[in-house]
Design a protein around this motif. Structure first.
Motif, PDB file in Angstrom:
ATOM      1  N   ASP A   3       0.873  -1.171   0.000  1.00  0.00           N
ATOM      2  CA  ASP A   3       0.000   0.000   0.000  1.00  0.00           C
ATOM      3  C   ASP A   3       0.914   1.226   0.000  1.00  0.00           C
ATOM      4  O   ASP A   3       1.527   1.562   1.012  1.00  0.00           O
ATOM      5  N   LEU A  28      -0.500  -6.461   5.226  1.00  0.00           N
ATOM      6  CA  LEU A  28       0.252  -5.855   4.131  1.00  0.00           C
ATOM      7  C   LEU A  28       1.729  -6.215   4.242  1.00  0.00           C
ATOM      8  O   LEU A  28       2.262  -6.394   5.343  1.00  0.00           O
ATOM      9  N   GLY A 224      -3.104   1.862  -3.619  1.00  0.00           N
ATOM     10  CA  GLY A 224      -3.022   2.682  -2.427  1.00  0.00           C
ATOM     11  C   GLY A 224      -4.375   2.804  -1.768  1.00  0.00           C
ATOM     12  O   GLY A 224      -5.380   3.038  -2.445  1.00  0.00           O
ATOM     13  N   THR A 225      -4.407   2.633  -0.459  1.00  0.00           N
ATOM     14  CA  THR A 225      -5.689   2.765   0.240  1.00  0.00           C
ATOM     15  C   THR A 225      -6.040   4.225   0.502  1.00  0.00           C
ATOM     16  O   THR A 225      -7.193   4.540   0.771  1.00  0.00           O
ATOM     17  N   ALA A 237      -8.031  -2.218   2.008  1.00  0.00           N
ATOM     18  CA  ALA A 237      -7.124  -3.213   1.423  1.00  0.00           C
ATOM     19  C   ALA A 237      -7.899  -4.429   0.932  1.00  0.00           C
ATOM     20  O   ALA A 237      -7.590  -4.996  -0.126  1.00  0.00           O
TER      21      ALA A 237
END
Length: 256
Positions: A3, A28, A224-225, A237
């Protein structure tokens, strides 16, 4: 999953340790702390930056020290990044700052037009339809210029105007094709951005039509969150995982 777009208390996000803990708990492999940073020499933008505390151009050394210390407390990979506001007339200032700061990577964003943030609906709702269409055209001209500048490794939410109800749905196929060609020829990689996928807007950036145009042009993506709070990371995510599985997309990893 990496992320590359998370914020902390060094701009408009939550405390840095809380964001890292949430990213690790979400499973992640890596997270990039990409706080907002503005070095554009425009008085209106400077006042906005100061009002909201977007001072990473001054505080990044302190944040870098904090990241170095926190890396020992977490198993997850942590990257020192910034989300930079892009203005074509300020490329020299942006480039000089990025050369000085030497982040692991940088994210470029187009947030404003003539000093007005495109998130704000009221100024654009007062325009005629022709004026709003012209605004969207100027927005995508700046996105193309961002790609062509190659100042950044990543381009964030490349159709941010879609979040604004007054500008939503006005983009054209020709604009999408120009954006797709620009990124196909650039080292800058756009992101799949989940920043509004769980709110009333309910969509990823880019929209399906722009995503298809970019993909048809052979453009790759990172993800990318765009999270600002710890409880956003895992849910966003998971939405990204569902999206990549349903589309067959394999996000790329930056060579860091």
């Amino acid at each position: 999953m990496y992320d590359y777009h998370v914020h902390s208390n060094y701009s408009d996000g939550d405390f840095l340790p809380s964001m890292l803990g949430a990213a690790e708990a979400a499973g992640l492999s890596g997270v990039g702390i990409a706080d907002h940073c503005v070095v554009v020499p425009d008085e209106r933008i400077r006042r906005f930056r100061d009002a909201y505390g977007f001072a990473l151009d001054q505080t990044y050394p302190r944040r870098r020290g904090a990241i170095e210390e926190l890396r020992d407390r977490f198993e997850i990979e942590v990257y020192d990044s910034a989300e930079m506001d892009y203005e074509p007339d300020a490329e020299a200032e942006i480039r000089a700052f990025l050369d000085e700061a030497a982040f692991d990577y940088t994210v470029g964003s187009v947030h404003s037009l003539d000093g007005t943030n495109v998130h704000y609906e009221e100024p654009f709702a007062a325009m005629s339809e022709a004026e709003r269409r012209a605004t969207v055209e100027r927005y995508f001209e700046k996105v193309v210029a961002l790609a062509e500048s190659e100042l950044f490794e990543i381009a964030a939410h490349v159709d941010l105007v879609e979040r604004n109800a007054a500008l939503r749905g006005l983009a054209t196929e020709d604009q999408y094709d120009r954006v797709a060609r620009a990124f196909a020829d650039s080292r800058t990689v756009p992101e799949i951005n989940a920043g509004r996928v769980l709110d009333d807007y309910g969509e990823f950036h880019p929209t399906p039509a722009l995503f298809s145009a970019l993909r048809d042009a052979g453009v790759e993506f990172v993800v990318g969150t765009d999270s600002h709070a710890p409880d956003e990371i895992a849910a966003r995510a998971e939405k990204i995982r569902e999206f990549t599985a349903s589309t067959g997309l394999s996000p790329v990893e930056l060579d860091l």
